[in-house]
Design an enzyme around this catalytic site. Structure first.
Site, PDB file in Angstrom:
ATOM      1  N   GLU A   1       0.835  -1.207   0.000  1.00 26.18           N
ATOM      2  CA  GLU A   1       0.000   0.000   0.000  1.00 26.18           C
ATOM      3  C   GLU A   1       0.871   1.258   0.000  1.00 26.18           C
ATOM      4  OE1 GLU A   1      -2.405  -0.718   3.492  1.00 26.18           O
ATOM      5  OE2 GLU A   1      -3.028  -2.641   2.667  1.00 26.18           O
TER       6      GLU A   1
ATOM      7  N   GLU B   1      -4.829  -6.673   2.718  1.00 22.98           N
ATOM      8  CA  GLU B   1      -3.646  -7.396   3.190  1.00 22.98           C
ATOM      9  C   GLU B   1      -3.652  -8.860   2.770  1.00 22.98           C
ATOM     10  OE1 GLU B   1      -4.956  -4.901   4.840  1.00 22.98           O
ATOM     11  OE2 GLU B   1      -3.220  -3.626   5.223  1.00 22.98           O
TER      12      GLU B   1
ATOM     13  N   PHE C   1       2.092  -1.764   8.885  1.00 18.96           N
ATOM     14  CA  PHE C   1       2.416  -1.913  10.310  1.00 18.96           C
ATOM     15  C   PHE C   1       2.312  -3.405  10.635  1.00 18.96           C
ATOM     16  CE2 PHE C   1       2.212   2.382  12.353  1.00 18.96           C
ATOM     17  CZ  PHE C   1       1.823   3.135  11.268  1.00 18.96           C
TER      18      PHE C   1
ATOM     19  N   ASP D   1       1.222  -4.849  13.121  1.00 22.92           N
ATOM     20  CA  ASP D   1      -0.078  -5.179  13.706  1.00 22.92           C
ATOM     21  C   ASP D   1      -1.016  -5.727  12.632  1.00 22.92           C
ATOM     22  OD1 ASP D   1       0.105  -3.117  16.377  1.00 22.92           O
ATOM     23  OD2 ASP D   1       1.186  -2.521  14.596  1.00 22.92           O
ATOM     24  N   PHE D   2      -0.877  -5.218  11.406  1.00 22.12           N
ATOM     25  CA  PHE D   2      -1.800  -5.608  10.331  1.00 22.12           C
ATOM     26  C   PHE D   2      -1.509  -7.013   9.807  1.00 22.12           C
ATOM     27  CE2 PHE D   2      -1.608  -0.846   8.919  1.00 22.12           C
ATOM     28  CZ  PHE D   2      -2.083  -0.452  10.151  1.00 22.12           C
TER      29      PHE D   2
ATOM     30  N   HIS E   1      -1.159   0.059  16.507  1.00 26.74           N
ATOM     31  CA  HIS E   1      -0.076   0.416  15.579  1.00 26.74           C
ATOM     32  C   HIS E   1       1.288   0.389  16.259  1.00 26.74           C
ATOM     33  CE1 HIS E   1      -3.339   1.900  13.048  1.00 26.74           C
ATOM     34  NE2 HIS E   1      -2.494   2.201  12.099  1.00 26.74           N
TER      35      HIS E   1
HETATM   36  C1  LIG Z   1      -5.829  -3.151   7.597  1.00 27.14           C
HETATM   37  C2  LIG Z   1      -5.114  -1.865   7.475  1.00 27.14           C
HETATM   38  N1  LIG Z   1      -4.306  -1.665   6.435  1.00 27.14           N
HETATM   39  C3  LIG Z   1      -3.651  -0.503   6.296  1.00 27.14           C
HETATM   40  C4  LIG Z   1      -3.797   0.488   7.221  1.00 27.14           C
HETATM   41  C5  LIG Z   1      -3.031   1.788   7.077  1.00 27.14           C
HETATM   42  N2  LIG Z   1      -3.928   2.851   6.714  1.00 27.14           N
HETATM   43  C6  LIG Z   1      -4.427   3.685   7.641  1.00 27.14           C
HETATM   44  S1  LIG Z   1      -5.486   4.787   7.003  1.00 27.14           S
HETATM   45  C7  LIG Z   1      -5.285   4.150   5.453  1.00 27.14           C
HETATM   46  C8  LIG Z   1      -6.019   4.741   4.330  1.00 27.14           C
HETATM   47  C9  LIG Z   1      -7.474   4.546   4.516  1.00 27.14           C
HETATM   48  O1  LIG Z   1      -8.155   5.147   3.494  1.00 27.14           O
HETATM   49  P1  LIG Z   1      -9.708   5.389   3.578  1.00 27.14           P
HETATM   50  O2  LIG Z   1     -10.384   4.136   3.976  1.00 27.14           O
HETATM   51  O3  LIG Z   1     -10.119   5.981   2.277  1.00 27.14           O
HETATM   52  O4  LIG Z   1      -9.928   6.423   4.765  1.00 27.14           O
HETATM   53  P2  LIG Z   1      -9.433   7.931   4.889  1.00 27.14           P
HETATM   54  O5  LIG Z   1      -8.116   7.870   5.612  1.00 27.14           O
HETATM   55  O6  LIG Z   1      -9.333   8.497   3.530  1.00 27.14           O
HETATM   56  O7  LIG Z   1     -10.447   8.622   5.722  1.00 27.14           O
HETATM   57  C10 LIG Z   1      -4.395   3.092   5.470  1.00 27.14           C
HETATM   58  C11 LIG Z   1      -3.977   2.348   4.273  1.00 27.14           C
HETATM   59  C12 LIG Z   1      -4.630   0.236   8.313  1.00 27.14           C
HETATM   60  N3  LIG Z   1      -4.784   1.121   9.283  1.00 27.14           N
HETATM   61  N4  LIG Z   1      -5.288  -0.932   8.415  1.00 27.14           N
END
Ligand SMILES: Cc1ncc(C[n+]2csc(CCOP(=O)(O)OP(=O)(O)O)c2C)c(N)n1
Ligand SMILES: Cc1ncc(C[n+]2csc(CCOP(=O)(O)OP(=O)(O)O)c2C)c(N)n1
Ligand SMILES: [Mg+2]
Ligand SMILES: [Mg+2]
Lengths: 325, 326, 326, 325
Positions: free
Chosen positions: C30, C61, C84, C86-87, C130
């Site tokens: 990602e 994931e 991370f 954790d994921f 995290h």
């Molecule tokens: C399972 C998981 N994968 C990756 C992340 C890292 N991460 C945190 S926010 C994010 C983007 C999320 O995008 P969106 O769902 O569009 O929400 P926005 O932040 O735009 O409000 C990512 C990839 C995570 N927290 N959890």
């Protein structure tokens, strides 16, 4: 929404906007540690939806959840104190920006694993049905969450069990730095998936608090009546970067500009004017919002840090953390 | 109630007793309703309690456990079934990151009174993805209580404690024990979580075992007795809370320790127990501590191979003899 | 190459070196492309190698790691990023049940040469979901190699070994070390997996540490030296293969052992190491073995609280002083 | 399919049918331990699809995968020996019924965690594209797998990356004992989900080997040409219960009867007759199939058990299992 309701919604949005700005400034000053994901720009989704819900309904949000906490009654002071690691924080400084929770008002948490809370919301709705209340549950999530497995499982289960749950996507066009369109097989990441679960999928202007309120009210009514879940995709945009000090340079300038012109507060002001609310009345709301947030910042700054012993409490329901006997 | 009850029946009985006394107890899982579960551990529940309390789900482990969590946070006491404990991996986020943390990270605002029960362990020729003893996975996660009974009566008593617990409990039912029978539990039988049982007394060595390894340890103890070695056998029953006191007390009597674990040696629960003993019980030890544990390989299919991987009575006997000679 | 290189840069450098020598090495994850990764550990890769070798993925994931597995089985050497650690819970089935087992359960028909690299550990105020040090999760799973370097040069050398390995490797990059700097790795630097490094010599006690706990142990050793206690510090570098020989050899010199672990005490990797020592090294021990490990709670947000949970220099010093007095 | 091709397909189906029957009998005799998930009734899906694939294409199957292993060249003897825990088994008795694999012919495994192999198939297709071959990958899975998260993630990724992969659902109306309709939000668990990924979703008579062959050939051609993935839902039915000795009493008698009348072997025989193939020619194929399987049973029975030392080999690529140095 009548003028009084809309004015109240406007003021709530103004409070959220200013709280987010304060959080940003405090982060840059080093007073907020870790990370923040600000929701400035998304206010109308939270406030519009909340206006359509009952006080006993359940709300589940993401790491970008300050607006939902505040829309469900958390004060700016509680939120900022949490961000600033104070004992007076909403979660006693154990949660932080990503986990704002106000269980006493049905705001059952902010979750930082993308998509994880969708099944939980389905479960809360299931529980409401089992207990014979007519509460509903709402999960707010981002566009990026529509591509994770938990999304699919939650939607299917909710549909099969006809649960009173709404899935509200805040589509702000980006995951962290990657455009959602680059990684999603359909143009509307949420609404275009609704048919796969045989449920309604609607798109709404997520920056128009009235439109959001109306859409949520309608879908909530349906859910409460036993007609099952729905997906609502609210189009919106974040004013800050994804997190911390992200300058969001991956977003085209003209896109940013276009969206900043379509600001939820401006839109609400326009609607208030249409309804004949006087400019001074609106200014007064703005001033009250500024005052509340300014006071909250000072109060949070003045609050004490948590007692270090709190690190070893509240794992178990008895308040303790012992893993051995 | 009959003279004996099987471990399998005890699972359903344990759940049924709690469903009778508490209307907030509800079950969900794959094929648990009409079919009574793939392991027949929920037989009769749908009939007695109806479809509003016993819910068949899609094959959606995340939705099952995630929904259980949401329900637990809002006034219910769900009992979620994950068919094989290997499949906990399919909803691990809920077990690792959500359920055990939400209370803490909200500053104690919510509780999550749920049970995830699951068929655990090997020895039945189910191969690499249906045979693991995964209690040690759960043991890496602070905030989960972990129950793994070895007798039908304990199944009922610990299920009662698990469902009544305001904390989340992962309840491991051992596949290899399902057909075993034992004394029926008395009415209102509750076995507090976190209390090990000394199931055989002996002055020469302490064997600490869990679930299906308890009968293995007992059989080994019987054989060793023929050599003049009297083993004390401790059935841990729970990993969290971990009853260290009972183990140290036994060690005070025997001065020697062998753990008998089905999970792999690397990262197995016995390692943590041994590390506590090597610290707090160092002065009690007269000999090295030994762990008879699963080999560090996936579970093979053929029984001739599976026996090489899972601890057997022979392996326990050999380890103890070896230590006794130290 | 500059005089020093940061740990963060070393990740990208380590991957880039292998991408240059082997066209089958490809990256997916990602935000790893244009954005260079959320931790900036893939900066420059997209530019140098183009979009056909550096792929941005959806937030999926399971698809990331599952696709990496399928690609690894068919001739590629994928390097998958899980943002991370954790994921890892979100794709745990692949780490626990698929990738480490498929070679074994097919009787050796396939190999899975892939790397899953991920930002691990706490201390940065990222909260419960995290901040975890999850290397011990991977350690419960036979069939995974586990790397967790503590210096930039080791990052590069171990990344080379990991990518060249025909076995699956989980590569833990510690978030707290990303900004640290160190000597640049020589060209063609390869650090064989499974070789611990004695990073400080000392005759009085052995401290075994991993990743961010290595500098903590070294700082503690420096302080203890003021007390006249000379600690030998072993940087394990890998959990699998686990370099037991180096630890036992050190123990042969010092007779005392303390593990320094960020992961929680319950189920932490140090437990397994201690259990080996309590068996094979029992005769070497002059004192109890102690584990300075994470508290058995979720990670709290506030730094004042997080410091209570994660091992600190002070906690290590206190544990050693205590043992020295034994 | 011309008459010769169809006859070959028929014979392959006849071999599979008899092998499954043999596996069932051997299970009841206690010679097959653990569990089996027989594919009798599903033969046309495997054989029809295989007939449309290239030898270098990749196939991923489930715990119900004997038919796929045999359709990709595994012999009945290798399969039965595996089921009977013999050293000569396809996976040297380390895998068992649920993990039949023949990597040398691109049959890259049978996976027993529902849905897990869909991302793997996407990955194999990605690899084919990266290596510039024009191989494709096919994942076969059950109707029940369409409700698990990995399904959603694999489909979206495959669609976004336009991967040459086919997702073929064997819809046999049941998960283990629960009707798929009871737990799925849409009538066609696979095909009705295709629009959520912007890919073609087709339904085919999974008991008609010719129809399957044609559908897979068309979709495989598309995928090979760079037009991306597709979902194919093959309607079929299992003749035995879910696993082991399950009598499948949860299935209505008239449903069973209807499906038994729609047997893939009968259908193929009818088509052969239509094409003018003589009844004796068909009987000869049946006899050859019977002979092959009878011989396989004897050979497997006579084969030695695995060397116990094999338990500690083949974890690592170097053939060993050492986790410490
Ligand atoms: C399972 C998981 N994968 C990756 C992340 C890292 N991460 C945190 S926010 C994010 C983007 C999320 O995008 P969106 O769902 O569009 O929400 P926005 O932040 O735009 O409000 C990512 C990839 C995570 N927290 N959890
Ligand atoms: C993740 C997961 N959950 C549950 C199971 C148990 N299980 C094995 S087969 C099966 C039913 C699968 O149904 P379907 O996908 O329709 O395939 P079929 O068996 O009908 O061919 C279930 C629930 C499993 N193997 N994996
Ligand atoms: Mg977004
Ligand atoms: Mg099916």
């Amino acid at each position: 929404m009548d003028p009084a309701e809309l004015l109240a919604a406007y003021e709530q949005m103004a409070v959220i906007r200013r709280t987010e700005k304060a959080a940003h400034d405090l982060f840059l000053q080093g007073l907020v540690k870790g990370t923040t994901h600000l929701a400035a720009g998304h206010e109308a989704v939270a406030v519009g939806a909340s206006a359509a819900l009952r006080p006993d309904d359940y709300v589940f949000a993401t790491y970008r959840g300050h607006h939902h906490a505040m829309a469900r009654g958390a004060t700016p002071e509680e939120c900022l104190a949490e961000l600033m690691s104070r004992a007076t924080g909403l979660c006693q400084a154990k949660g932080g920006s990503m986990h704002l929770t106000k269980a006493s008002t049905g705001m059952l948490g902010s979750y930082a694993i993308v998509g994880a809370h969708l099944p939980m919301a389905a479960g809360a709705a299931w529980s409401a049905r089992l207990r014979g209340t007519d509460q509903i549950a709402v999960a707010f999530f981002g566009d990026g969450a529509t591509n994770i497995g938990a999304f699919h499982e939650a939607l299917n289960l909710a549909a099969v069990w006809k649960l009173p749950v709404l899935f509200v996507c805040e589509n702000n066009l980006y995951m962290e730095y990657t455009p959602i369109a680059d990684v999603t097989a359909v143009p509307r990441p949420a609404a275009d998936r609704a048919p796969a679960y045989g449920i309604p999928g609607e798109v709404v202007d997520g920056n128009d608090v009235v439109a959001v309120q109306e859409a949520v009210a309608r879908l909530a009514g349906r859910a409460r009546a036993g007609d099952g879940p729905a997906l609502l995709e609210a189009e919106t945009y974040r004013h800050f970067g994804h997190s911390r000090a992200d300058p969001a340079t991956y977003r085209p300038a003209e896109e940013v500009e276009r969206w900043l012109k379509h600001d939820p507060l401006d839109l609400a002001r326009g609607r208030l004017a249409e309804l004949g609310v006087a400019p001074e009345t609106i200014s007064e709301a703005d001033e009250r919002a500024s005052a509340v947030v300014a006071k909250a910042v000072e109060a949070a700054k003045a609050a004490p840090p948590p007692d270090p012993r709190e690190a070893l409490t509240d794992v178990w329901a008895d308040g303790g953390a012992a893993w051995r006997t | 109630m009959a003279d004996v009850i099987s471990y399998r029946e005890a699972v359903a009985e344990g759940i049924a007793r709690e469903m009778r006394r508490d209307p907030t107890v509800v079950c969900l899982g794959e094929d648990i309703g009409e079919a009574g579960g793939v392991f027949k551990t929920t037989v009769g529940l749908r009939k007695e309690f109806g479809p509003e309390r016993v819910w068949d789900t899609p094959i959606s482990e995340q939705a099952i456990v995630g929904a259980a969590m949401g329900a637990a946070m809002t006034g219910m006491r769900p009992v979620a079934e994950i068919m094989f404990s290997d499949f906990l991996a399919c909803c691990w986020d809920y077990l690792a990151n959500e359920i055990p943390k939400v209370r803490y990270m909200t500053g104690g605002q919510v509780t999550v009174p749920l049970v995830v029960h699951t068929a655990n362990g090997g020895g039945l020729g189910f191969g690499a993805q249906h045979s693991q003893a995964t209690e040690n996975w759960a043991f890496t996660i602070p905030g989960l209580k972990i129950a793994a009974p070895s007798t039908p009566a304990d199944v009922v008593g610990m299920m009662a404690a698990a469902i009544r617990s305001d904390d989340p409990v992962v309840f491991f039912e051992h596949k290899g024990l399902l057909a075993t029978k034992g004394a029926p539990p008395p009415p209102d039988h509750v076995v507090e979580l976190g209390r090990a049982a000394v199931v055989r007394e002996g002055a020469d060595i302490t064997l600490v075992a869990l679930a299906s390894m308890v009968p293995v340890a007992l059989k080994a103890a019987a054989l060793l007795s023929g050599d003049g070695i009297e083993a004390e056998v401790v059935d841990l029953r729970c990993l969290v809370p971990l009853d260290v006191s009972t183990v140290l007390a036994s060690l005070g009597r025997t001065s020697r320790l062998v753990t008998v674990e089905e999970n792999p040696y690397q990262g197995g629960w016995g390692a943590t127990l041994v590390s506590v003993v090597a610290d707090e019980g160092f002065g009690l030890l007269d000999a090295p501590v030994r762990r008879v544990a699963g080999e560090c390989v996936p579970l093979p299919f053929a029984d001739a191979l599976e026996e090489e991987v899972i601890p057997t009575v022979e392996k326990v006997v050999a380890a103890v003899r070896d230590l006794a000679a130290y």
